[in-house]
Write an enzyme that holds these catalytic residues in place. Structure first.
Site, PDB file in Angstrom:
ATOM      1  N   HIS A 359       0.812  -1.209   0.000  1.00  0.00           N
ATOM      2  CA  HIS A 359       0.000   0.000   0.000  1.00  0.00           C
ATOM      3  C   HIS A 359       0.850   1.266   0.000  1.00  0.00           C
ATOM      4  O   HIS A 359       1.934   1.321   0.558  1.00  0.00           O
ATOM      5  CB  HIS A 359      -0.946   0.038   1.216  1.00  0.00           C
ATOM      6  N   TYR A 383      14.171  11.106  -9.492  1.00  0.00           N
ATOM      7  CA  TYR A 383      14.378  12.251 -10.387  1.00  0.00           C
ATOM      8  C   TYR A 383      15.035  13.399  -9.631  1.00  0.00           C
ATOM      9  O   TYR A 383      14.531  13.835  -8.587  1.00  0.00           O
ATOM     10  CB  TYR A 383      13.027  12.686 -10.956  1.00  0.00           C
TER      11      TYR A 383
END
Length: 453
Positions: A359, A383
């Protein structure tokens, strides 16, 4: 041997769209390609598509198909459009099939029946159908098989408009076709050259004109968004019936959307609201839950996608499962027995056998080793604002809840990452990494602060 011409030059003003009418999609595929594929099924010697409005886009959609293109520069009616193919087919002896790019339900069997009538001696054969509501169609006047006339609705008196047998827009002609086209006149309300006027011209030259009664459903054309939806519904119903006949279970099939490019195996179960698009391929015994969306996704035998999951360009191996409410983005690969749970997003990542991410996690540009557990709230920070970096997690590792792995970084086999850690350096095999402030308890502070001490 025969030639086939598809008329696809119309503007389609009633669609109220910048897209050429014949390029509007039906189950993910341009409408024109249905007419094209029906034509190709009969293996014509020559296949010509007449384009006009938005022709550059239409030609682009035809790339890769064995077709020749003729252009109708001015929109002067269907007979004028067909005449534009003469330059390509002048030396072809016939017979000719002519269909419309906006009539996508015609079957090869029906087209073969038209062609057969001309091969047996008729000069012209046209497809007809009896519709409960013939509004918008030309009406057929006939005696037995012989067609006496065809009247466009806009030029028809009330008694002719009451006729329910209509011209379905598909024709077969003998080699007299292009000579006859030059005799068509535009003496009508729209000042256009109508293809149905060939009925009178052929009869005037002593050539038989026969009607071939077809299935009403096949006559459905598309001129409006409502008609587009109606035709798409017919295609969907056919497709669902085909797959159920091959052993696919559909629960409330009328709610399920799938495209012709989708492949399904026997004993697949599709729950209500499932959406299957593109090159999706689903193996035997798989299950797609309610309101799941799969596009260009592969499910190997026994894989499951649970309710409200969205998968695009993903691959689930046998026994893998995703959802409910998971998102699998392009390049997500779930190996055997992997489970990705609710509100987990996976992008361009390989999850090896038995990985669990139950989850609230994000796994991007990552490789996760066999048997590893990913806790709630784990993020691979892939990133840096300019480039994407990879995260590697070894076998049987445990990544504690609410941890951030700042890529590029590697967590070794059987390593543990403590909950709430921000990991910026590699974690050795078998090590425990904790990267957070040590907890401090200030005795009595809360009671004093609240004035209750």
């Amino acid at each position: 041997m025969h030639a086939h011409v598809i008329l696809a030059a119309g503007q389609g003003t009633r669609m109220r769209s910048r897209l050429p009418k014949v390029l509007h999609p039906l189950l993910g595929k341009p409408m024109l390609l249905y007419a094209l594929e029906a034509a190709l099924a009969l293996k014509p010697e020559r296949l010509v598509v007449v384009v006009g409005h938005g022709g550059e886009k239409v030609v682009e959609a035809l790339e890769g198909y064995p077709v020749e293109v003729a252009w109708q520069k001015e929109q002067l009616g269907t007979a004028h459009a067909l005449l534009q193919a003469e330059g390509l087919l002048r030396d072809f002896p016939g017979p000719f099939l002519v269909t419309q790019g906006d009539t996508p339900l015609l079957s090869p069997r029906t087209l073969e029946a038209l062609l057969r009538r001309v091969r047996e001696g008729a000069g012209m054969a046209l497809l007809t159908a009896e519709l409960p509501d013939p509004t918008g169609y030309g009406r057929i006047l006939r005696e037995g098989e012989e067609v006496l006339g065809n009247v466009e609705e806009k030029d028809a008196p009330p008694e002719v408009r009451a006729i329910r047998e209509v011209n379905a827009g598909a024709y077969a002609f003998d080699g007299f076709l292009f000579q006859a086209l030059k005799e068509v006149r535009n003496e009508n309300a729209a000042r256009e050259y109508y293809l149905p006027d060939l009925v009178a011209i052929y009869r005037a030259h002593g050539r038989r004109v026969l009607a071939v009664r077809g299935v009403a459903e096949e006559a459905l054309g598309v001129n409006t968004r409502e008609e587009l939806a109606r035709v798409e519904g017919v295609l969907l119903r056919r497709l669902r019936a085909e797959w159920m006949g091959k052993g696919v279970r559909m629960i409330l099939p009328e709610t399920i959307y799938l495209e012709p490019s989708v492949e399904l195996a026997p004993d697949v179960t599709l729950w209500p609201g499932a959406v299957l698009k593109g090159k999706t391929r689903i193996g035997e015994g798989c299950e797609v839950g309610p309101y799941a969306v799969l596009e260009d996704t592969v499910l190997e035998p026994g894989a499951k996608v649970l309710a409200h999951t969205v998968a695009q360009g993903a691959h689930l191996h046998p026994g893998a499962s995703a959802g409910p409410f998971a998102r699998l983005r392009p390049g997500a690969v779930l190996m055997e027995e992997v489970h990705v749970g609710n509100f987990v997003e996976v992008k361009n990542s390989l999850l090896h056998k038995g990985v669990k991410a139950g989850h609230l996690a994000y796994l991007g540009d990552a490789e996760v080793g066999e048997g590893t557990n990913i806790g709630a709230g784990v993020i691979t920070a892939n990133y840096d604002g300019k480039r994407k970096h990879k995260t590697e997690i070894g076998k049987k590792a445990f990544i504690g809840s609410n941890s951030v792995l700042v890529a590029p970084v590697r967590v070794g086999d059987r390593a543990l990452v403590g909950a709430g850690s921000v990991i910026t350096q590699d974690v050795p095999e078998g090590a425990l990494a904790v990267a957070r402030e040590r907890q401090k308890n200030l005795e009595g502070y809360a009671l004093r602060k609240l004035g209750e001490g």
